[in-house]
Design a protein around this motif. Structure first.
Motif, PDB file in Angstrom:
ATOM      1  N   LEU A 349       0.809  -1.226   0.000  1.00 23.82           N
ATOM      2  CA  LEU A 349       0.000   0.000   0.000  1.00 23.82           C
ATOM      3  C   LEU A 349       0.841   1.274   0.000  1.00 23.82           C
ATOM      4  O   LEU A 349       0.298   2.373   0.033  1.00 23.82           O
ATOM      5  CB  LEU A 349      -0.931   0.023   1.218  1.00 23.82           C
ATOM      6  N   GLY A 350       2.168   1.109  -0.024  1.00 26.11           N
ATOM      7  CA  GLY A 350       3.037   2.281   0.019  1.00 26.11           C
ATOM      8  C   GLY A 350       3.081   2.939   1.378  1.00 26.11           C
ATOM      9  O   GLY A 350       3.407   4.132   1.498  1.00 26.11           O
ATOM     10  N   LEU A 351       2.787   2.170   2.422  1.00 30.69           N
ATOM     11  CA  LEU A 351       2.725   2.714   3.777  1.00 30.69           C
ATOM     12  C   LEU A 351       3.787   2.118   4.696  1.00 30.69           C
ATOM     13  O   LEU A 351       3.688   2.237   5.920  1.00 30.69           O
ATOM     14  CB  LEU A 351       1.332   2.464   4.381  1.00 30.69           C
ATOM     15  N   ASP A 352       4.804   1.487   4.143  1.00 32.99           N
ATOM     16  CA  ASP A 352       5.789   0.801   4.980  1.00 32.99           C
ATOM     17  C   ASP A 352       6.672   1.758   5.776  1.00 32.99           C
ATOM     18  O   ASP A 352       7.321   1.336   6.738  1.00 32.99           O
ATOM     19  CB  ASP A 352       6.648  -0.151   4.142  1.00 32.99           C
ATOM     20  N   SER A 353       6.709   3.032   5.408  1.00 29.68           N
ATOM     21  CA  SER A 353       7.439   4.000   6.235  1.00 29.68           C
ATOM     22  C   SER A 353       6.584   4.490   7.401  1.00 29.68           C
ATOM     23  O   SER A 353       7.080   5.170   8.303  1.00 29.68           O
ATOM     24  CB  SER A 353       7.886   5.208   5.392  1.00 29.68           C
ATOM     25  N   VAL A 354       5.302   4.117   7.385  1.00 26.42           N
ATOM     26  CA  VAL A 354       4.344   4.597   8.376  1.00 26.42           C
ATOM     27  C   VAL A 354       3.953   3.498   9.361  1.00 26.42           C
ATOM     28  O   VAL A 354       3.893   3.719  10.578  1.00 26.42           O
ATOM     29  CB  VAL A 354       3.070   5.130   7.669  1.00 26.42           C
ATOM     30  N   THR A 355       3.685   2.305   8.847  1.00 28.86           N
ATOM     31  CA  THR A 355       3.122   1.237   9.667  1.00 28.86           C
ATOM     32  C   THR A 355       3.654  -0.111   9.187  1.00 28.86           C
ATOM     33  O   THR A 355       4.464  -0.193   8.280  1.00 28.86           O
ATOM     34  CB  THR A 355       1.578   1.285   9.611  1.00 28.86           C
ATOM     35  N   GLY A 356       3.212  -1.192   9.834  1.00 27.73           N
ATOM     36  CA  GLY A 356       3.588  -2.535   9.410  1.00 27.73           C
ATOM     37  C   GLY A 356       4.684  -3.179  10.230  1.00 27.73           C
ATOM     38  O   GLY A 356       4.930  -4.376  10.114  1.00 27.73           O
ATOM     39  N   SER A 357       5.376  -2.402  11.064  1.00 24.62           N
ATOM     40  CA  SER A 357       6.417  -2.956  11.933  1.00 24.62           C
ATOM     41  C   SER A 357       6.518  -2.101  13.185  1.00 24.62           C
ATOM     42  O   SER A 357       6.055  -0.953  13.213  1.00 24.62           O
ATOM     43  CB  SER A 357       7.772  -3.007  11.217  1.00 24.62           C
ATOM     44  N   ILE A 358       7.107  -2.684  14.227  1.00 20.11           N
ATOM     45  CA  ILE A 358       7.315  -1.964  15.487  1.00 20.11           C
ATOM     46  C   ILE A 358       8.737  -1.437  15.485  1.00 20.11           C
ATOM     47  O   ILE A 358       9.692  -2.154  15.792  1.00 20.11           O
ATOM     48  CB  ILE A 358       7.059  -2.881  16.695  1.00 20.11           C
ATOM     49  N   GLU A 359       8.878  -0.179  15.074  1.00 19.68           N
ATOM     50  CA  GLU A 359      10.181   0.465  14.967  1.00 19.68           C
ATOM     51  C   GLU A 359      10.073   1.913  15.416  1.00 19.68           C
ATOM     52  O   GLU A 359       9.027   2.556  15.229  1.00 19.68           O
ATOM     53  CB  GLU A 359      10.690   0.427  13.526  1.00 19.68           C
ATOM     54  N   SER A 360      11.140   2.427  15.963  1.00 18.77           N
ATOM     55  CA  SER A 360      11.187   3.819  16.403  1.00 18.77           C
ATOM     56  C   SER A 360      10.824   4.756  15.264  1.00 18.77           C
ATOM     57  O   SER A 360      11.332   4.635  14.148  1.00 18.77           O
ATOM     58  CB  SER A 360      12.585   4.147  16.922  1.00 18.77           C
ATOM     59  N   GLY A 361       9.918   5.685  15.518  1.00 20.68           N
ATOM     60  CA  GLY A 361       9.515   6.676  14.529  1.00 20.68           C
ATOM     61  C   GLY A 361       8.285   6.312  13.739  1.00 20.68           C
ATOM     62  O   GLY A 361       7.674   7.174  13.105  1.00 20.68           O
ATOM     63  N   LYS A 362       7.904   5.033  13.760  1.00 16.95           N
ATOM     64  CA  LYS A 362       6.693   4.637  13.042  1.00 16.95           C
ATOM     65  C   LYS A 362       5.454   4.892  13.890  1.00 16.95           C
ATOM     66  O   LYS A 362       5.535   5.109  15.106  1.00 16.95           O
ATOM     67  CB  LYS A 362       6.771   3.158  12.652  1.00 16.95           C
ATOM     68  N   GLU A 363       4.303   4.857  13.231  1.00 14.41           N
ATOM     69  CA  GLU A 363       3.043   5.041  13.924  1.00 14.41           C
ATOM     70  C   GLU A 363       2.795   3.875  14.889  1.00 14.41           C
ATOM     71  O   GLU A 363       3.110   2.716  14.577  1.00 14.41           O
ATOM     72  CB  GLU A 363       1.890   5.129  12.929  1.00 14.41           C
ATOM     73  N   ALA A 364       2.223   4.184  16.031  1.00 22.34           N
ATOM     74  CA  ALA A 364       1.942   3.165  17.045  1.00 22.34           C
ATOM     75  C   ALA A 364       0.648   2.437  16.697  1.00 22.34           C
ATOM     76  O   ALA A 364      -0.398   2.629  17.327  1.00 22.34           O
ATOM     77  CB  ALA A 364       1.871   3.798  18.429  1.00 22.34           C
ATOM     78  N   ASP A 365       0.717   1.614  15.646  1.00 24.80           N
ATOM     79  CA  ASP A 365      -0.370   0.722  15.254  1.00 24.80           C
ATOM     80  C   ASP A 365       0.003  -0.649  15.806  1.00 24.80           C
ATOM     81  O   ASP A 365       0.862  -1.349  15.251  1.00 24.80           O
ATOM     82  CB  ASP A 365      -0.508   0.661  13.732  1.00 24.80           C
ATOM     83  N   LEU A 366      -0.620  -1.034  16.906  1.00 23.49           N
ATOM     84  CA  LEU A 366      -0.187  -2.193  17.676  1.00 23.49           C
ATOM     85  C   LEU A 366      -1.363  -3.091  18.030  1.00 23.49           C
ATOM     86  O   LEU A 366      -2.486  -2.613  18.236  1.00 23.49           O
ATOM     87  CB  LEU A 366       0.498  -1.739  18.971  1.00 23.49           C
ATOM     88  N   VAL A 367      -1.080  -4.383  18.127  1.00 24.09           N
ATOM     89  CA  VAL A 367      -2.087  -5.366  18.511  1.00 24.09           C
ATOM     90  C   VAL A 367      -1.506  -6.270  19.588  1.00 24.09           C
ATOM     91  O   VAL A 367      -0.364  -6.729  19.469  1.00 24.09           O
ATOM     92  CB  VAL A 367      -2.515  -6.221  17.295  1.00 24.09           C
TER      93      VAL A 367
END
Length: 439
Positions: A349-367
């Motif tokens: 979706l072209g959003l890998d700099s935003v979400t999809g992993s737990i890394e510093s600086g990314k959005e806190a989208d967590l489950v």
């Protein structure tokens, strides 16, 4: 205030695929600050809100790369009917789908997505301004993709009208932190080359994805071969709409040359294994696409096709069908499947700099997936537990952009029963109200 999730099995899905048997995730506002093992955390700061994961698996929010969330009312209609599309779906769309039904259905579907651990969805349907409003209201991250189709649809009378509707939506959400919009031609044979090119150019102009159904149907393959002497992927390339922005949904029937074209053009694929196999359409050659490093994310398709909007079902189906298809139980290891549901879906979706992993600086989208239930013990390998043991009912907590949307398996700021009852009432008042007697 900072939020600290402690005592979790942290599955980061970062490039190194780090995971911590006993770890933490810290975030502030919408951004992840850091993650790591508990023994490296040190003493939490006084201004930190601490949330105990209670040995649950903390993973990135999952990414549904292809869905039709407005189709909830169609779930279960003619599931085993050979000609279901023409007998049920198309007539019912014309009779019963309007903007009120689209909004109510979208709200219900987003409840299902969030409760199942999906934090990002690309939705492709009609009345997409209603879907976008529902996404915004309930807090999910989403792309509202306005369908463009040559024949008239339930929300427009012409493809030009759909283009205008989609462009207005793209303008409306251009600066939204979570929601965006795009134009989504229905398919390679249901839109003229001119409409495909116009939609592609507008999506490029607004820097959003361009998505459509491709290489899905037998008759699609036959029609394009007879008319243009090419495959669907070759056709898209010939008219200039196969590029880095392109997300081709399904891609069941691909040749080796098709796969090379997808790789060369930087295009992506949404794999909808549950709906594809339920409809007996076939199994896409995902292993060959992985070998070429083509980003392939998981999609549920619509609830009328795959019956569920949760990605745990897709992960299990993906593992089982592809192992069977390749007659090799070692292919598609669980870690690869989890990546398709998270970081690979975000890349698609072209959003890998935003979400999809737990890394510093990314959005806190967590489950947080609890491990207390009978099906979740023991956990030797968190990837294996997520793919082969877990189901959507194990999702305990969900955060999108740092905001908790699900707590203790319940929605935080939405009343699911009210949303369900509202949709049920609309269905009773519409043509759906007679379907129980027809089926």
């Amino acid at each position: 205030m900072k939020t600290l999730i402690t005592n979790g099995i942290i599955v980061t899905m970062n490039p190194a695929r780090d995971w911590y048997p006993n770890g933490y995730v810290m975030f502030e506002g919408s951004k992840i600050l850091k993650t790591g093992p508990m023994d490296e955390l040190g003493k939490p700061q006084e201004d930190c809100l601490i949330k105990d994961a209670c040995r649950g698996i903390v993973m990135p929010g999952m990414v549904n790369t292809h869905s039709h969330i407005g189709m909830v009312p169609f779930r279960g209609l003619g599931d085993d009917c050979k000609d279901r599309l023409r007998v049920f779906l198309l007539p019912m769309e014309q009779q019963a789908m309007d903007k009120r039904m689209a909004k109510a259905s979208s709200l219900f579907a987003i409840c299902e997505l969030l409760l199942g651990g999906v934090t990002t969805v690309l939705d492709m349907y009609y009345f997409e301004e209603q879907a976008a409003a529902a996404m915004d209201e309930l807090g999910i991250r989403g792309i509202a993709a306005q369908t463009v189709i040559d024949q008239g649809a339930c929300d427009v009378t012409s493809p030009r009208e759909a283009i205008a509707r989609g462009e207005a939506l793209m303008k409306q959400y251009q600066d939204h932190p979570r929601i965006s919009a795009c134009l989504a031609p229905h398919g390679t044979t249901t839109c003229s080359p001119d409409m495909l090119k116009l939609a592609y150019q507008l999506d490029r102009d607004y820097q959003v994805p361009f998505t459509l159904h491709a290489a899905e149907m037998d008759y699609e393959i036959k029609e394009l071969r007879e008319q243009y002497n090419c495959t669907p992927v070759e056709f898209l390339d010939q008219i200039g709409v196969l590029g880095p922005e392109t997300i081709a949904a399904h891609c069941i029937h691909l040749t080796a040359e098709d796969r090379l074209l997808l790789k060369e053009r930087g295009s992506k694929v949404s794999h909808c294994i549950a709906s594809n196999t339920k409809a007996a359409k076939g199994v896409a050659p995902v292993l060959a696409m992985h070998d070429l490093q083509i980003p392939v994310g998981l999609g549920t398709d619509g609830p009328a096709s795959g019956n569920t909007l949760d990605l745990f079902t897709q992960m299990r189906f993906c593992a089982n069908f592809h192992k069977n298809e390749n007659q090799d139980r070692s292919v598609f290891p669980a870690e690869m499947i989890v990546s398709m549901a998270t970081i690979e879906g975000a890349k698609a979706l072209g959003l890998d700099s935003v979400t999809g992993s737990i890394e510093s600086g990314k959005e806190a989208d967590l489950v947080v997936v609890e491990t207390d239930s009978v099906n979740m013990f023991p956990v030797y390998d968190p990837y294996s537990a997520l793919v082969y043991s877990a189901n959507s009912g194990n999702v305990r907590d969900v955060y999108v952009a740092g905001k908790q949307l699900v707590k203790g398996k319940k929605l935080v700021s939405a009343d699911y029963r009210e949303i369900r009852n509202r949709l049920a009432a609309l269905m009773d008042w519409s043509a759906f109200g007679t379907m129980e007697r027809i089926v």
